[in-house]
Motif scaffolding. Structure first.
Motif, short mmCIF file in Angstrom:
data_model
loop_
_atom_site.label_atom_id
_atom_site.label_comp_id
_atom_site.label_asym_id
_atom_site.label_seq_id
_atom_site.Cartn_x
_atom_site.Cartn_y
_atom_site.Cartn_z
N THR A 1 47.63 51.46 43.27
CA THR A 1 47.74 52.32 42.04
C THR A 1 49.12 52.08 41.27
OG1 THR A 1 49.04 53.86 43.33
CG2 THR A 1 46.75 54.42 43.20
N ASP A 2 49.70 50.96 41.78
CA ASP A 2 50.99 50.53 41.17
C ASP A 2 51.01 49.36 40.22
OD1 ASP A 2 50.57 48.89 43.40
OD2 ASP A 2 52.33 49.31 44.45
N ILE A 3 49.76 48.91 40.02
CA ILE A 3 49.53 47.92 38.92
C ILE A 3 48.36 47.98 38.18
CG2 ILE A 3 50.90 46.06 40.24
CD1 ILE A 3 48.19 44.61 40.96
N LEU A 4 48.06 47.65 37.18
CA LEU A 4 46.72 47.41 36.62
C LEU A 4 45.72 46.72 37.03
CD1 LEU A 4 45.10 48.78 33.81
CD2 LEU A 4 45.83 46.76 32.66
N HIS A 5 44.56 46.91 37.24
CA HIS A 5 43.61 45.74 37.88
C HIS A 5 42.97 45.13 36.71
CE1 HIS A 5 42.66 49.10 41.20
NE2 HIS A 5 43.83 48.95 41.10
N GLY A 6 43.78 43.97 36.53
CA GLY A 6 43.58 43.27 35.35
C GLY A 6 42.16 42.36 35.43
N ILE A 7 41.45 42.73 34.38
CA ILE A 7 40.06 42.06 34.21
C ILE A 7 40.33 40.34 34.22
CG2 ILE A 7 37.98 41.75 32.93
CD1 ILE A 7 38.61 44.41 34.21
N THR A 8 41.41 40.07 33.50
CA THR A 8 41.88 38.63 33.61
C THR A 8 42.12 38.21 34.74
OG1 THR A 8 42.13 38.61 31.18
CG2 THR A 8 43.10 36.65 32.34
N ARG A 9 42.90 38.96 35.49
CA ARG A 9 43.47 38.45 37.10
C ARG A 9 42.19 38.27 37.56
NH1 ARG A 9 43.61 41.23 41.61
NH2 ARG A 9 45.52 41.08 43.11
N ALA A 10 41.12 39.51 37.54
CA ALA A 10 40.15 39.17 38.72
C ALA A 10 39.44 37.83 38.26
CB ALA A 10 38.93 40.14 38.42
N ALA A 11 39.17 37.47 37.01
CA ALA A 11 38.77 36.06 36.68
C ALA A 11 39.24 34.97 37.18
CB ALA A 11 38.27 36.27 35.07
N VAL A 12 40.55 35.05 37.03
CA VAL A 12 41.50 33.84 37.41
C VAL A 12 41.61 33.69 38.68
CG1 VAL A 12 43.90 33.05 37.45
CG2 VAL A 12 42.94 33.84 35.27
N LEU A 13 41.48 34.51 39.64
CA LEU A 13 41.56 34.61 41.08
C LEU A 13 40.18 33.95 41.67
CD1 LEU A 13 43.76 37.66 42.25
CD2 LEU A 13 44.43 35.36 41.76
N ARG A 14 39.25 34.33 40.87
CA ARG A 14 37.81 34.09 41.22
C ARG A 14 37.77 32.43 40.90
NH1 ARG A 14 35.05 36.76 38.16
NH2 ARG A 14 34.37 35.33 36.68
#
Length: 287
Positions: free
Chosen positions: A204-217
């Protein structure tokens, strides 16, 4: 050129767009938003942004706008009407104007959400020269509310953080809570040490970034090691590389934190390669 925007079912010149002064986003910051990037006239990671929007609405017990199922069509039409090849589509949903100003909001079943969308034309978005030089950040205390996983329009402190960075001659700020970096003012933060990409775990302390998810994948698909855990400013200053991700900047190298150079003081190989992969794959998957 006057933009065409979307307000509650109507496509209008931006000069004619109106929202009630009693709208709860104006009075209470009672609204959520998403920003979807456009490359080659196509929407990037749209499904991820739509899923996060629905989650934000659910977490705040906020009604979906009537046109929720038409959002892809609306995005595409705005891109076409405004001739966007590279840029952004901003979407905001609020609880609307259910009555006079009141802290308590009525039953969601009786509220009619306000839906607003507009475009931002940003030629050269993907070829941003700053990505070749990197940016400088400062650290500031994270004093935001506790539900940063909900993408609300409560952006005053992030705005103040960007201004603090500007006054310090830097580009952005990374926020620190209990000794650990949470995220940037409008982005997710990363460091690289001995080939391992390190970024704060979801919560809950950070935004679940959409770009974050893609980059980590993409990183994992490229056989890069990823570790999701908190890290300190001192650890970041001693890292080999640092970078951030967002829908508007994709992957952006960070070369200095609080006056200390990171690694060589230039964008590193990992961040540079991840940016290349993200842009290549996103262009292919755009809709």
């Amino acid at each position: 050129m006057t933009r065409t925007v979307y307000v509650n079912g109507e496509y209008l010149p931006e000069t004619e767009a109106k929202v009630s002064i009693f709208d709860r986003a104006f009075l209470m910051a009672d609204g959520v938003y998403e920003v979807t990037s456009v490359l080659g006239g196509k929407l990037i990671d749209f499904d991820g942004h739509l899923a996060r929007l629905e989650r934000s609405l659910t977490e705040l017990d906020m009604p979906k706008p009537k046109a929720f199922d038409e959002l892809l069509e609306i995005h595409r039409k705005l891109v076409e009407l405004n001739g966007i090849d590279e840029g952004m589509v901003y979407l905001q949903v609020t609880r609307g104007a259910p009555g006079d100003r009141d802290f308590a909001f009525p039953d969601p079943e009786t509220c009619e959400a306000t839906l607003v969308l507009f475009t931002q034309n940003k030629p050269g978005l993907a070829a941003n020269p700053v990505a070749k030089t990197g940016i400088k950040v400062i650290s500031i205390e994270d004093i935001r509310w506790g539900r940063r996983d909900i993408k609300t329009v409560q952006l005053l402190y992030p705005s103040m953080g960007k201004m603090m960075a500007k006054k310090a001659g830097c580009d952005d700020a990374w926020l620190v809570e209990d000794g650990f970096v949470t995220e940037g003012t409008s982005n997710n933060a990363y460091i690289v040490k001995d080939g391992t990409i390190i970024t704060r775990n979801l919560g809950t302390d950070i935004l679940h970034g959409i770009t974050r998810a893609a980059v980590l994948r993409f990183a994992r698909e490229a056989q890069m090691k990823v570790e999701e855990r908190p890290f300190t400013i001192a650890e970041a200053q001693g890292a080999d590389e640092a970078f951030y991700t967002s829908a508007s900047a994709f992957v952006m190298p960070v070369v200095e934190i609080d006056g200390e150079s990171i690694g060589t003081g230039k964008p590193g190989d990992v961040a540079t390669r991840l940016r290349e992969i993200y842009l290549e794959e996103s262009r292919k998957a755009g809709i």
